[in-house]
Write an enzyme that holds these catalytic residues in place. Structure first.
Site, PDB file in Angstrom:
ATOM      1  N   LYS A 189       0.874  -1.183   0.000  1.00 16.85           N
ATOM      2  CA  LYS A 189       0.000   0.000   0.000  1.00 16.85           C
ATOM      3  C   LYS A 189       0.909   1.230   0.000  1.00 16.85           C
ATOM      4  CE  LYS A 189      -1.947   3.019   2.014  1.00 16.85           C
ATOM      5  NZ  LYS A 189      -1.743   4.431   1.597  1.00 16.85           N
ATOM      6  N   GLU A 264       9.923   2.061  10.529  1.00 14.11           N
ATOM      7  CA  GLU A 264      10.943   3.079  10.249  1.00 14.11           C
ATOM      8  C   GLU A 264      10.215   4.416  10.275  1.00 14.11           C
ATOM      9  OE1 GLU A 264      13.197   2.186   6.717  1.00 14.11           O
ATOM     10  OE2 GLU A 264      13.847   0.263   7.530  1.00 14.11           O
ATOM     11  N   CYS A 298      14.070  11.071   6.123  1.00 15.74           N
ATOM     12  CA  CYS A 298      14.016  10.731   7.550  1.00 15.74           C
ATOM     13  C   CYS A 298      15.353  10.947   8.219  1.00 15.74           C
ATOM     14  CB  CYS A 298      13.554   9.291   7.709  1.00 15.74           C
ATOM     15  SG  CYS A 298      14.589   8.141   6.790  1.00 15.74           S
ATOM     16  N   GLU A 395       9.693  17.267  14.040  1.00 19.64           N
ATOM     17  CA  GLU A 395      10.159  16.957  12.687  1.00 19.64           C
ATOM     18  C   GLU A 395       9.418  17.855  11.693  1.00 19.64           C
ATOM     19  OE1 GLU A 395       8.938  13.242  10.740  1.00 19.64           O
ATOM     20  OE2 GLU A 395      11.030  12.913  10.178  1.00 19.64           O
TER      21      GLU A 395
HETATM   22  P1  NAD Z   1       2.478   8.810   7.002  1.00 27.85           P
HETATM   23  O1  NAD Z   1       2.689   8.101   8.294  1.00 27.85           O
HETATM   24  O2  NAD Z   1       1.500   9.917   6.955  1.00 27.85           O
HETATM   25  O3  NAD Z   1       2.047   7.797   5.855  1.00 27.85           O
HETATM   26  C1  NAD Z   1       2.819   6.665   5.526  1.00 27.85           C
HETATM   27  C2  NAD Z   1       1.914   5.588   4.976  1.00 27.85           C
HETATM   28  O4  NAD Z   1       1.029   5.146   6.001  1.00 27.85           O
HETATM   29  C3  NAD Z   1       1.033   6.037   3.817  1.00 27.85           C
HETATM   30  O5  NAD Z   1       0.984   5.000   2.856  1.00 27.85           O
HETATM   31  C4  NAD Z   1      -0.326   6.213   4.483  1.00 27.85           C
HETATM   32  O6  NAD Z   1      -1.412   6.057   3.607  1.00 27.85           O
HETATM   33  C5  NAD Z   1      -0.300   5.109   5.511  1.00 27.85           C
HETATM   34  N1  NAD Z   1      -1.221   5.274   6.642  1.00 27.85           N
HETATM   35  C6  NAD Z   1      -1.675   6.418   7.190  1.00 27.85           C
HETATM   36  N2  NAD Z   1      -2.530   6.148   8.209  1.00 27.85           N
HETATM   37  C7  NAD Z   1      -2.601   4.804   8.324  1.00 27.85           C
HETATM   38  C8  NAD Z   1      -3.294   3.913   9.182  1.00 27.85           C
HETATM   39  N3  NAD Z   1      -4.105   4.342  10.146  1.00 27.85           N
HETATM   40  N4  NAD Z   1      -3.129   2.580   9.002  1.00 27.85           N
HETATM   41  C9  NAD Z   1      -2.312   2.109   8.041  1.00 27.85           C
HETATM   42  N5  NAD Z   1      -1.644   2.905   7.184  1.00 27.85           N
HETATM   43  C10 NAD Z   1      -1.769   4.239   7.323  1.00 27.85           C
HETATM   44  O7  NAD Z   1       3.948   9.297   6.558  1.00 27.85           O
HETATM   45  P2  NAD Z   1       4.311  10.233   5.316  1.00 27.85           P
HETATM   46  O8  NAD Z   1       3.901  11.627   5.663  1.00 27.85           O
HETATM   47  O9  NAD Z   1       3.841   9.588   4.069  1.00 27.85           O
HETATM   48  O10 NAD Z   1       5.909  10.108   5.318  1.00 27.85           O
HETATM   49  C11 NAD Z   1       6.777  10.953   6.008  1.00 27.85           C
HETATM   50  C12 NAD Z   1       7.248  10.310   7.310  1.00 27.85           C
HETATM   51  O11 NAD Z   1       7.956   9.084   7.049  1.00 27.85           O
HETATM   52  C13 NAD Z   1       8.236  11.169   8.079  1.00 27.85           C
HETATM   53  O12 NAD Z   1       7.915  11.162   9.443  1.00 27.85           O
HETATM   54  C14 NAD Z   1       9.575  10.473   7.849  1.00 27.85           C
HETATM   55  O13 NAD Z   1      10.550  10.726   8.819  1.00 27.85           O
HETATM   56  C15 NAD Z   1       9.152   9.043   7.815  1.00 27.85           C
HETATM   57  N6  NAD Z   1      10.184   8.213   7.163  1.00 27.85           N
HETATM   58  C16 NAD Z   1      10.977   7.411   7.936  1.00 27.85           C
HETATM   59  C17 NAD Z   1      11.993   6.652   7.344  1.00 27.85           C
HETATM   60  C18 NAD Z   1      12.915   5.794   8.182  1.00 27.85           C
HETATM   61  O14 NAD Z   1      13.605   4.987   7.609  1.00 27.85           O
HETATM   62  N7  NAD Z   1      12.929   5.944   9.489  1.00 27.85           N
HETATM   63  C19 NAD Z   1      12.184   6.705   5.966  1.00 27.85           C
HETATM   64  C20 NAD Z   1      11.347   7.552   5.208  1.00 27.85           C
HETATM   65  C21 NAD Z   1      10.346   8.281   5.825  1.00 27.85           C
END
Ligand code: NAD
Length: 501
Positions: A189, A264, A298, A395
């Site tokens: 997804k 992550e 990230c 962040e």
């Molecule tokens: P997000 O958490 O908003 O969304 C990520 C994914 O989760 C999307 O596909 C979204 O549709 C899904 N999602 C949202 N709510 C959900 C739920 N209730 N149940 C299941 N899935 C759900 O994150 P984003 O804004 O897309 O990405 C940015 C974030 O990702 C930042 O915080 C960044 O630091 C983090 N990130 C971390 C790493 C790492 O390796 N630590 C790498 C890349 C990004």
């Protein structure tokens, strides 16, 4: 014709088909347009890219069942055969590298100078795990005086992979390649803000010969499609990359079905510069690690901890460099910072300009939004910040750096650790003993000394505290996607307790 125009024309050619078909799901090897759709628009100018299938819980159910049906055969395939197939996928990714790069830039706003390597990084992830596939199930022989214990690993089953919108192609391959190499089947997804290259990846895998149902793609919103995936009883584990608070929701959603989770999550990573460091190299690295990839990474070094004795000189150079960063169209090869992914995210990043002012910091560079239809923000530097300000704790996830001064090592360590996150840390000093002492005490999963984020795929990747649970990289990924099994065989006639004898 300028390079930008040439890139736009090539992109137009690649996007034509999506105008007709939309971005479809791929379930059990079949394309599905979906009964409902949502729009994906480019952050460059808000123009419509395509209508995207919007999965609901019944689509997720079919995808999970397809992954379950495909699992026994895929898990039983000899590792050598899986290896060959995963290399074939890597070849196909490389063959479509230009298309992947152009689509990624248009969908996310990332600059081509960085995304031109996205496909190659993705292919490298597939090759790395392809080579490990034949030995993924290997275990140990652990003899005791009266038993021979033999361990081995089995793939855990169908897994859900949920990815974010920052560098979505690379991140998808980073999760999917080890899952497939381990023998798991996958329901992916991708993030609703950036669905384009996940579709390309699923097509590439299918066309390379990945059996139907081994990789299923379901687009949709987090709160319905994502949630349904995390709650589905046939899905044994969830590999998630995204925000910390989403990770917490997923843990709750997965509790009833006892999901194994790998998270992550976010970061507020410090780059700590001591006065004995090579300051020119430290400057290059600090600028690169926050302003590359639009700061939407990230592991970005979003907090500069600078020793008081060199602060003035370092910040003066920083202001100059930040002011020179080229903001522009992501498909222009000279662009260093492109537009942010989405209006929602742009509003969040821009809100920190006000928080900085309200809390008493100085906006030393940027803090503005260039006039445009796209979601552009000027690369920004906050100075005179104190460790508890919102700009120093939260962040922001944009091209925005917060500079915080420190007097000595003890103060630097305290500031570095005094945040909720613990993903990465960057340390600049030429004092070897201090480097060892400081990195040992820093609360982070990954620390680079006198370097920027240079990845080595066999090394563990992941965070502590609110930055995550679990590690990827090398064999660590297999620990997540596989179950350990121990078989104990009696080697003689050991004494068995006789009850009721
Ligand atoms: P997000 O958490 O908003 O969304 C990520 C994914 O989760 C999307 O596909 C979204 O549709 C899904 N999602 C949202 N709510 C959900 C739920 N209730 N149940 C299941 N899935 C759900 O994150 P984003 O804004 O897309 O990405 C940015 C974030 O990702 C930042 O915080 C960044 O630091 C983090 N990130 C971390 C790493 C790492 O390796 N630590 C790498 C890349 C990004």
């Amino acid at each position: 014709m300028s390079t930008l125009d040439k890139n736009l024309s090539r992109l137009g050619h690649h996007l034509e088909r999506f105008a007709e078909t939309g971005i479809q799901n791929l379930i059990g090897g079949k394309d599905e347009a979906g009964s409902k759709t949502f729009e994906t628009r480019s952050p460059v100018d808000e123009s419509l890219i395509a209508h995207v299938a919007r999965a609901d819980s019944s689509d997720i159910d079919r995808a999970a069942k397809a992954a379950k049906a495909a699992f026994p055969e895929w898990a039983a395939m000899p590792g050598k055969e899986r290896k060959a197939l995963l290399h074939k996928i890597a070849d196909a990714i490389e063959a479509r590298a230009e298309e992947i790069a152009l689509c990624e830039c248009w969908d996310t706003g990332q600059a081509l100078r960085f995304m031109s390597k996205a496909a190659l990084r993705g292919a490298a992830n597939f090759r790395f795990y392809a080579d490990l596939a034949p030995s993924a199930q290997d275990g140990k022989s652990l003899p005791s005086p009266d038993h021979l214990n033999i361990t081995g690993r089995k793939p855990i089953g169908p897994v859900g992979v949920i990815t974010p919108w920052n560098t979505p192609f690379m991140l998808s391959t980073w999760k999917i390649a080890p899952a497939l190499a381990a023998g798991c089947t996958v329901v992916h997804k991708p993030a609703e803000f950036s669905p384009l290259t996940a579709r390309l990846l699923s097509e590439i895998c299918r066309d390379a010969g990945l059996p139907d149902g081994v990789l299923n793609l379901v687009n949709g919103m987090g709160e319905d499609a994502g949630k349904a995936l995390t709650e589905h009883p046939d899905i044994k584990a969830i590999a998630f990359v995204g925000e910390s608070r989403t990770g917490s929701m997923i843990m709750k959603q997965g509790a009833d079905t006892l999901k194994r989770v790998h998270f992550e999550l976010g970061g507020k990573n410090p780059v700590i510069v001591f006065d004995d460091a090579d300051l020119d190299r430290a400057l290059d690295a600090a600028v690169f690690m926050i302003y590359s990839l639009n700061g939407e990474r990230c592991t970005s070094s979003s907090r500069l901890l600078i020793q008081e004795s060199v602060r003035e000189e370092f910040e003066a150079k920083l202001v100059k460099r930040v002011g020179n960063i080229r903001v522009g169209h992501p498909l222009d090869p000279t662009t260093e910072v492109g537009p942010l992914i989405h209006k929602v995210h742009y509003d969040k990043v821009v809100s920190y300009f006000d928080f900085a002012r309200e809390d008493g910091a100085t906006i030393a560079a940027g803090g503005t939004t260039p006039e445009s239809d796209g979601h552009y923000v000027a690369p920004t530097l906050f100075t005179n910040a104190t460790p508890q300000m919102r700009i120093a704790q939260e962040e922001i996830f944009g091209p925005v750096l917060t500079s915080i001064p420190f007097k000595d090592e003890a103060e630097a360590l305290h500031i570095a650790n005094d945040v909720a996150y613990g993903l990465a840390g960057y340390l600049w000093t030429n004092d070897l003993t201090r480097a060892l002492r400081f990195s040992d005490a820093m609360e982070a999963g990954m620390i680079w000394v006198n370097s920027e984020n240079v990845r080595h795929l066999p090394a563990p990747f992941g965070g502590t505290k609110a930055s995550g649970i679990g590690r990827d990289g090398g064999d660590w990924s297999f620990e997540f996607y596989m179950e350990q099994k121990n078989i104990a065989i009696a080697t003689g006639l050991h004494r068995i307790p006789q009850l009721g004898a």
